[in-house]
Design a protein around this motif. Structure first.
Motif, PDB file in Angstrom:
ATOM      1  N   LEU A 145     -32.964 -11.288 -12.224  1.00  0.00           N
ATOM      2  CA  LEU A 145     -32.195 -12.726 -11.764  1.00  0.00           C
ATOM      3  C   LEU A 145     -31.725 -13.447 -12.762  1.00  0.00           C
ATOM      4  O   LEU A 145     -31.022 -14.378 -12.355  1.00  0.00           O
ATOM      5  CB  LEU A 145     -33.546 -13.325 -10.996  1.00  0.00           C
ATOM      6  CG  LEU A 145     -34.014 -13.117  -9.413  1.00  0.00           C
ATOM      7  CD1 LEU A 145     -34.770 -14.016  -8.894  1.00  0.00           C
ATOM      8  CD2 LEU A 145     -32.544 -13.099  -8.579  1.00  0.00           C
TER       9      LEU A 145
ATOM     10  N   THR B  78     -39.016 -16.348  -6.177  1.00  0.00           N
ATOM     11  CA  THR B  78     -39.031 -15.205  -6.642  1.00  0.00           C
ATOM     12  C   THR B  78     -39.654 -15.553  -8.239  1.00  0.00           C
ATOM     13  O   THR B  78     -40.411 -14.947  -8.982  1.00  0.00           O
ATOM     14  CB  THR B  78     -37.790 -14.482  -6.972  1.00  0.00           C
ATOM     15  OG1 THR B  78     -37.375 -14.006  -5.623  1.00  0.00           O
ATOM     16  CG2 THR B  78     -37.899 -13.045  -7.760  1.00  0.00           C
TER      17      THR B  78
ATOM     18  N   ASP C 114     -31.414 -20.551  -4.655  1.00  0.00           N
ATOM     19  CA  ASP C 114     -31.849 -21.255  -3.261  1.00  0.00           C
ATOM     20  C   ASP C 114     -33.197 -20.971  -3.389  1.00  0.00           C
ATOM     21  O   ASP C 114     -33.909 -20.522  -4.436  1.00  0.00           O
ATOM     22  CB  ASP C 114     -31.034 -20.193  -2.411  1.00  0.00           C
ATOM     23  CG  ASP C 114     -31.548 -18.760  -2.235  1.00  0.00           C
ATOM     24  OD1 ASP C 114     -32.497 -18.450  -3.032  1.00  0.00           O
ATOM     25  OD2 ASP C 114     -31.043 -18.152  -1.378  1.00  0.00           O
TER      26      ASP C 114
ATOM     27  N   ILE D  25     -25.426 -15.382  -9.020  1.00  0.00           N
ATOM     28  CA  ILE D  25     -25.982 -15.934  -8.012  1.00  0.00           C
ATOM     29  C   ILE D  25     -26.393 -17.362  -8.323  1.00  0.00           C
ATOM     30  O   ILE D  25     -26.372 -17.773  -9.477  1.00  0.00           O
ATOM     31  CB  ILE D  25     -27.573 -15.190  -7.841  1.00  0.00           C
ATOM     32  CG1 ILE D  25     -28.195 -14.983  -8.945  1.00  0.00           C
ATOM     33  CG2 ILE D  25     -27.636 -13.886  -7.123  1.00  0.00           C
ATOM     34  CD1 ILE D  25     -29.451 -14.669  -9.091  1.00  0.00           C
TER      35      ILE D  25
ATOM     36  N   THR E  51     -42.053  -4.843  -4.121  1.00  0.00           N
ATOM     37  CA  THR E  51     -40.521  -4.902  -4.187  1.00  0.00           C
ATOM     38  C   THR E  51     -40.128  -5.254  -5.560  1.00  0.00           C
ATOM     39  O   THR E  51     -40.708  -5.815  -6.391  1.00  0.00           O
ATOM     40  CB  THR E  51     -39.954  -5.927  -3.074  1.00  0.00           C
ATOM     41  OG1 THR E  51     -40.063  -7.260  -3.814  1.00  0.00           O
ATOM     42  CG2 THR E  51     -40.719  -6.068  -1.805  1.00  0.00           C
ATOM     43  N   GLU E  52     -38.623  -4.974  -5.630  1.00  0.00           N
ATOM     44  CA  GLU E  52     -38.134  -5.061  -7.106  1.00  0.00           C
ATOM     45  C   GLU E  52     -38.491  -6.499  -7.493  1.00  0.00           C
ATOM     46  O   GLU E  52     -38.671  -6.885  -8.796  1.00  0.00           O
ATOM     47  CB  GLU E  52     -36.608  -4.968  -7.059  1.00  0.00           C
ATOM     48  CG  GLU E  52     -36.230  -3.592  -7.058  1.00  0.00           C
ATOM     49  CD  GLU E  52     -36.612  -2.702  -8.505  1.00  0.00           C
ATOM     50  OE1 GLU E  52     -36.692  -3.654  -9.589  1.00  0.00           O
ATOM     51  OE2 GLU E  52     -36.632  -1.814  -8.723  1.00  0.00           O
ATOM     52  N   ALA E  53     -38.065  -7.381  -6.632  1.00  0.00           N
ATOM     53  CA  ALA E  53     -38.390  -8.830  -6.905  1.00  0.00           C
ATOM     54  C   ALA E  53     -39.875  -9.448  -7.328  1.00  0.00           C
ATOM     55  O   ALA E  53     -40.002 -10.358  -8.205  1.00  0.00           O
ATOM     56  CB  ALA E  53     -37.971  -9.792  -5.713  1.00  0.00           C
TER      57      ALA E  53
ATOM     58  N   ILE F  92     -35.901  -6.924   3.334  1.00  0.00           N
ATOM     59  CA  ILE F  92     -35.347  -7.719   2.378  1.00  0.00           C
ATOM     60  C   ILE F  92     -33.958  -8.011   2.564  1.00  0.00           C
ATOM     61  O   ILE F  92     -32.852  -7.586   2.687  1.00  0.00           O
ATOM     62  CB  ILE F  92     -35.606  -7.127   0.917  1.00  0.00           C
ATOM     63  CG1 ILE F  92     -36.993  -6.834   0.805  1.00  0.00           C
ATOM     64  CG2 ILE F  92     -35.078  -7.766  -0.051  1.00  0.00           C
ATOM     65  CD1 ILE F  92     -37.412  -5.729  -0.349  1.00  0.00           C
TER      66      ILE F  92
ATOM     67  N   SER G 221     -35.031 -18.554  -2.017  1.00  0.00           N
ATOM     68  CA  SER G 221     -35.586 -17.325  -2.387  1.00  0.00           C
ATOM     69  C   SER G 221     -35.535 -17.025  -3.785  1.00  0.00           C
ATOM     70  O   SER G 221     -36.488 -16.282  -4.522  1.00  0.00           O
ATOM     71  CB  SER G 221     -34.588 -16.057  -1.724  1.00  0.00           C
ATOM     72  OG  SER G 221     -33.465 -15.982  -2.206  1.00  0.00           O
ATOM     73  N   VAL G 222     -34.623 -17.689  -4.685  1.00  0.00           N
ATOM     74  CA  VAL G 222     -34.538 -17.350  -5.935  1.00  0.00           C
ATOM     75  C   VAL G 222     -35.670 -18.237  -7.012  1.00  0.00           C
ATOM     76  O   VAL G 222     -36.532 -17.801  -7.527  1.00  0.00           O
ATOM     77  CB  VAL G 222     -33.344 -17.904  -6.642  1.00  0.00           C
ATOM     78  CG1 VAL G 222     -33.193 -18.097  -8.124  1.00  0.00           C
ATOM     79  CG2 VAL G 222     -31.945 -17.171  -6.079  1.00  0.00           C
TER      80      VAL G 222
ATOM     81  N   SER H 142     -33.054 -11.690   1.512  1.00  0.00           N
ATOM     82  CA  SER H 142     -32.817 -12.920   1.004  1.00  0.00           C
ATOM     83  C   SER H 142     -32.091 -12.425  -0.144  1.00  0.00           C
ATOM     84  O   SER H 142     -31.906 -11.574  -0.676  1.00  0.00           O
ATOM     85  CB  SER H 142     -34.193 -13.421   0.541  1.00  0.00           C
ATOM     86  OG  SER H 142     -34.745 -12.707  -0.793  1.00  0.00           O
ATOM     87  N   HIS H 143     -31.454 -13.596  -0.875  1.00  0.00           N
ATOM     88  CA  HIS H 143     -30.296 -13.596  -1.994  1.00  0.00           C
ATOM     89  C   HIS H 143     -31.035 -13.160  -2.978  1.00  0.00           C
ATOM     90  O   HIS H 143     -30.414 -12.086  -3.433  1.00  0.00           O
ATOM     91  CB  HIS H 143     -30.204 -15.143  -1.946  1.00  0.00           C
ATOM     92  CG  HIS H 143     -29.108 -15.590  -2.960  1.00  0.00           C
ATOM     93  ND1 HIS H 143     -27.889 -14.800  -2.834  1.00  0.00           N
ATOM     94  CD2 HIS H 143     -28.912 -16.635  -3.904  1.00  0.00           C
ATOM     95  CE1 HIS H 143     -27.082 -15.360  -3.577  1.00  0.00           C
ATOM     96  NE2 HIS H 143     -27.666 -16.367  -4.298  1.00  0.00           N
ATOM     97  N   ALA H 144     -32.135 -13.373  -3.467  1.00  0.00           N
ATOM     98  CA  ALA H 144     -32.911 -13.041  -4.524  1.00  0.00           C
ATOM     99  C   ALA H 144     -33.386 -11.527  -4.539  1.00  0.00           C
ATOM    100  O   ALA H 144     -33.079 -10.784  -5.255  1.00  0.00           O
ATOM    101  CB  ALA H 144     -33.968 -13.864  -5.150  1.00  0.00           C
ATOM    102  N   GLY H 145     -33.756 -11.251  -3.152  1.00  0.00           N
ATOM    103  CA  GLY H 145     -34.313 -10.062  -3.048  1.00  0.00           C
ATOM    104  C   GLY H 145     -33.019  -8.870  -3.305  1.00  0.00           C
ATOM    105  O   GLY H 145     -33.259  -7.945  -3.839  1.00  0.00           O
TER     106      GLY H 145
ATOM    107  N   ARG I 270     -37.648  -1.274   3.535  1.00  0.00           N
ATOM    108  CA  ARG I 270     -38.696  -0.302   2.939  1.00  0.00           C
ATOM    109  C   ARG I 270     -39.374   0.623   4.050  1.00  0.00           C
ATOM    110  O   ARG I 270     -40.029  -0.035   5.000  1.00  0.00           O
ATOM    111  CB  ARG I 270     -39.880  -1.522   2.428  1.00  0.00           C
ATOM    112  CG  ARG I 270     -39.427  -2.137   1.148  1.00  0.00           C
ATOM    113  CD  ARG I 270     -40.288  -3.263   0.756  1.00  0.00           C
ATOM    114  NE  ARG I 270     -41.692  -2.996   0.655  1.00  0.00           N
ATOM    115  CZ  ARG I 270     -42.098  -2.239  -0.745  1.00  0.00           C
ATOM    116  NH1 ARG I 270     -41.127  -1.717  -1.562  1.00  0.00           N
ATOM    117  NH2 ARG I 270     -43.373  -1.984  -0.695  1.00  0.00           N
TER     118      ARG I 270
END
Ligand SMILES: Cc1cc2nc3c(=O)[nH]c(=O)nc-3n(C[C@H](O)[C@H](O)[C@H](O)COP(=O)(O)OP(=O)(O)OC[C@H]3O[C@@H](n4cnc5c(N)ncnc54)[C@H](O)[C@@H]3O)c2cc1C
Ligand code: SF4
Ligand code: SF4
Lengths: 480, 346
Positions: free
Chosen positions: B46, B64, B58, B55, B35-37, A20, B60-61, A22-25, A45
């Protein structure tokens, strides 16, 4: 920031799908259930010990912080990577390798969820008892690393008491085995116990052997209502002094009762304080003991007393008890519960005085504190309710926390009975353990000379705990 | 940077999240991704980040925040009663960007009046109901019934005919639900409302829970109801279906609209039915939401397979009460919709 080439190497170990970046991850892996937040540089992971070992070796070579992460339910910032680095998500390592009831142990990977392990053990009429409130979501690895325990600690003890052995990836990437698979072991230093409560600062646990015990045949619960916290506290002391050994002995104040009823509709009796006692074992014994407990509560000044053998009602009551912490968030219109000063332990007889002092401290600092906990083993939970966006609220909360911990220490207690230290309790652990701090630091230095394992926490933390706050900007400025 | 106006409005709701992680327990996207997201908690985190400005948006945001069916299953496990799906939805509204799969849906609705990019002529059906001025009851046929699962529209109209209920069919515009789910302004509803205002309609019946959800803002003006509610209120007599049926609660019909009893009442008439291990409020989402399954087909597929697998183990045919669930689940196993059950066994 970690070097691009190192990131590529990590990717090579676990494969792109398990990285992971990415920004969000990365942002979401910067949290646990505490008030803190800080982003890692990369998350891997992991699926087996070899992967862990390779990544830790890389981290060692390049002096990069490594933070093991289970479900991220720690309450004091233990799983927050405050110096960035590599977060190892251990949850894919969730296999049960062996359940051997004839030898009274099971061997598992650290990422298995506590509740899931017990579901499997229950099929063989066995269980692994520590029962943290978060048991349906937390991993057993996280439990070992924080020495988690819960309502049944009074009779069954904490995670520590069930750890027989483990496999650990050491800070240089080497693989070590501590402890045994036998119930008894006097063979050298008990290094497996050293790892208990180490909060990821000494190595990465990749396999654990737990002692398991038979499930009790029956349970019963009694709930006694009191018109004052002091009387309920006295009730607890009287039950303990009678020589009975309940499997759980919980206390809840009116703030908690109202919060649970409001958000979960469990229907707890509305009163100033209540005692929830559970006994387990053979049918005749539990019938006798639950009656004895009810009598003691009455003598201690209880009003209404209810008891139940009904499985659904008992499950509901436990659900209510486990929901206290999060449901406190719904107590007031603009107040929410924040994880501060949440699990101190005092000698059992000191509970009434401790609770009274906490209330005085809350009043003085203009905050609201809900008190509940595993009073049978002296472990109290207080929950600080504040409006995180109101001016001055964090400062008041920090003052209150400081006063609470000083009371706890002066009563001969400890700042953490079960959740661990991380960041939010570090300054007071350093006061409480002032004469063992040097030994802890020496151990850390000897095992992790490059200080890459979850750095900056526990005895290494400096300064105000109102740092790395996860709450929005305006409050953060106010505290600094 | 966006003003985050929608998130600001529910800031307190966001703060109420203690981060306990209980919402991971039964979240389907977390189950699949891990995963957490992928969890509700991760998405709330987020929202914290967007609110605090820590943040910025982008891909990925966006990805998610869109990777959630808004099924609300997580809310059943949240002891802080956080309106998780509302927060995720609000965050979507504050985003500027859109996933390519979602852009396609929105463009298609704007151009063709349906999300599938199909010419509107292709929706035509032989049954048309009655002229609008002669009835106060309308049947709203959504895009799924108009274009992809015409059999469901046919079954619904056949039921009305058998029962002698005159309905006006409204089937010329998309309700705009996918646009709303994606977090963009739904301009469809006001278009439809204008048309309805010219008619004498008092009651609107839906076979699609998502369309019904889109119409909620108009519920003061019109009585809106799901077809299962309408039918359960009639004095029906269904023949024994002679097959083992297992009822799948649509997340929208169940958790969002609170309709659990009526489809069950109908199925009981058809000779009884069985339940999934997790049902009613605890039912698992099948991933059939149009916007979600278009953007995340693999995850949506795995979610459906789980449900089909349990039905198969129990040797039962799945009954849906939503054309979205029907359309999606049918790719993986035996499915019949509640309108087909009623039409067939009336
Ligand atoms: C609502 C709620 C109720 C709770 N109730 C209780 C309770 O009753 N009793 C209790 O004791 N705690 C309780 N907790 C705290 C927390 O759930 C426990 O400490 C739990 O054991 C943490 O497990 P985790 O998998 O979430 O670990 P994480 O939060 O992911 O990690 C915790 C620590 O363990 C380390 N760690 C994790 N896995 C490994 C590994 N494989 N090797 C080395 N280090 C590792 C991490 O680095 C971190 O320092 C509660 C928390 C919440 C949110
Ligand atoms: S709404 Fe459904 S998919 Fe979205 S986070 Fe909650 S449980 Fe998961
Ligand atoms: S269950 Fe509720 S309080 Fe807990 S993390 Fe999820 S949204 Fe937050």
């Amino acid at each position: 920031m970690i070097d691009g080439a190192v990131a590529e190497e990590i990717k090579g170990v676990v494969g792109e799908d398990n990285i992971i970046s990415s920004h969000a991850g990365l942002y979401t892996y910067g949290f646990d259930a505490s008030i803190h937040h800080s982003m890692p540089d990369i998350v891997a992971r992991v699926h087996n010990v070899e992967e862990v070992s390779k990544i830790v070796r890389l981290a060692y070579e390049h002096s990069i912080p490594v933070i093991a992460r289970g479900s991220g339910t720690a309450l004091s910032g233990q799983s927050v990577p405050i110096e960035g680095g590599i977060v190892l998500d251990m949850t894919p390592m969730k296999r049960i390798k062996e359940i051997r009831v004839e030898d009274l142990y099971c061997t598992v990977e650290p990422g298995i969820i506590y509740g899931k392990l017990n579901e499997e053990l229950a099929k063989k009429n066995f269980f692994f008892p520590p029962s943290p409130g978060s048991g349906d979501v937390c991993t057993v690895g996280g439990m070992v690393a924080t020495n988690a325990s819960g309502m049944r600690a009074i009779k069954y003890g904490a995670t520590r008491d069930y750890v027989l052995g483990m496999e650990v990836v050491m800070p240089d990437g080497s693989i070590a085995h501590f402890g045994t698979r036998t119930i008894k072991n006097s063979s050298g230093y008990q290094l497996e116990k050293l790892m208990v409560g180490s909060e990821g600062t000494l190595g990465i646990i990749t396999e654990i052997t737990f002692r398991i015990i038979p499930l009790p045949e029956h349970r019963a619960i009694s709930i006694a209502s009191f018109d004052s916290l002091e009387k309920a506290g006295q009730g607890i002391s009287n039950i303990i002094a009678s020589g009975l050994l309940p499997s759980a002995l919980e206390i809840m104040d009116s703030v908690c009762i109202t919060a649970v009823n409001k958000s979960m509709g469990i229907g707890l009796p509305e009163c100033e304080a209540l005692i929830l006692a559970e006994v387990d074992g053979e049918e005749e014994v539990i019938k006798r003991d639950i009656k004895l407990i009810a009598d003691i509560c009455k003598e201690s000044g209880a009003g209404n007393i209810e008891f139940t053998y009904d499985k659904d009602r008992m499950a509901d009551l436990w659900r209510g008890r486990k929901g206290v912490l999060p449901s406190l968030s719904r107590y007031g219109e603009d107040m929410v519960s924040v994880s501060l000063a949440d699990d101190m332990s005092v000698p059992i007889s000191k509970i009434p005085v401790a609770i009274k002092k906490f209330q005085e401290i809350a009043k003085k600092n203009g905050i609201l504190i809900g008190t509940y906990g595993h009073a049978g083993d002296g472990n109290l939970h207080t929950k600080v309710l504040i409006n995180p966006t109101a001016e001055g609220s964090w400062r008041h909360a920090e003052n209150a926390v400081d006063e609470i911990y000083r009371v706890v220490i002066s009563l001969g207690g400890t700042v953490s009975g079960e959740h661990g230290i991380g960041i939010s309790k570090a300054p007071w652990m350093q006061i409480e353990r002032k004469d063992s701090l040097a030994v802890m630091k020496e151990i850390k230095k000897a095992i992790d000379p490059k200080n890459i394992m979850n750095p900056g926490k526990m005895m290494q933390w400096h300064g105000s705990i109102i740092s790395y706050l996860r709450y929005p900007e305006n409050e953060r400025n106010e505290s600094s | 940077m966006s003003e985050m106006n929608h998130l600001k409005k529910i800031q307190h709701e966001i703060m109420c999240c203690t981060g306990c992680g209980y919402c991971k327990k039964a979240c389907p996207t977390f189950d699949m991704g891990g995963t957490e997201a992928d969890s509700g908690r991760g998405k709330i985190f987020l929202a914290y980040g967007l609110l605090s400005g820590e943040i910025e948006e982008d891909t990925s945001v966006i990805q998610t925040l869109q990777k959630c069916t808004l099924c609300g299953r997580c809310e059943q496990d949240c002891p802080s009663l956080v309106k998780i799906s509302d927060i995720i939805h609000a965050a979507r509204k504050d985003l500027h960007g859109v996933l390519p799969a979602h852009q396609k849906i929105m463009d298609s609705i704007a151009k063709y009046g349906n999300p599938f990019g199909m010419e509107s002529e292709s929706r035509k059906n032989e049954q048309r109901g009655v002229e609008a001025e002669n009835t106060e009851i309308a049947y709203f046929a959504g895009c799924m019934e108009n274009y992809m699962e015409k059999g469901l529209k046919r079954a619904a109209l056949s039921i009305f005919e058998k029962l002698g209920v005159d309905v006006a069919v409204i089937d010329n515009e998309c309700c705009g639900n996918p646009v709303e789910i994606i977090g963009r302004e739904n301009k469809q509803l006001s278009k439809i409302e204008k048309k309805l205002d010219d008619m004498a309609i008092k009651k609107i019946i839906f076979s699609c829970p998502s369309c019904m959800q889109s119409f909620l803002p108009l519920n003061k003006k019109f009585e809106i109801m799901h077809i299962s509610q309408f039918l359960a209120g009639m004095d029906l007599n269904l023949k024994d279906a002679g097959m083992k049926l297992i009822y799948h609660d649509s997340s929208v019909l169940g958790r969002k609209l609170g309709i659990y009893e009526e489809p069950r009442k109908l199925l009981e008439m058809a000779g009884g039915f069985i339940e999934f291990k997790q049902h009613e409020e605890l039912a698992q989402c099948c991933g059939g939401d149009l916007a979600f399954s278009a953007a995340f087909p693999d995850t949506a597929g795995k979610m459906a397979e789980r449900i089909v697998e349990e039905a198969r183990e129990k040797n039962a045919t799945i009954v849906t009460a939503s054309p979205h669930c029907y359309h999606h689940l049918k790719k993986y196993g035996d499915v019949i919709d509640i309108v087909e059950v009623v039409d067939r066994f009336l």
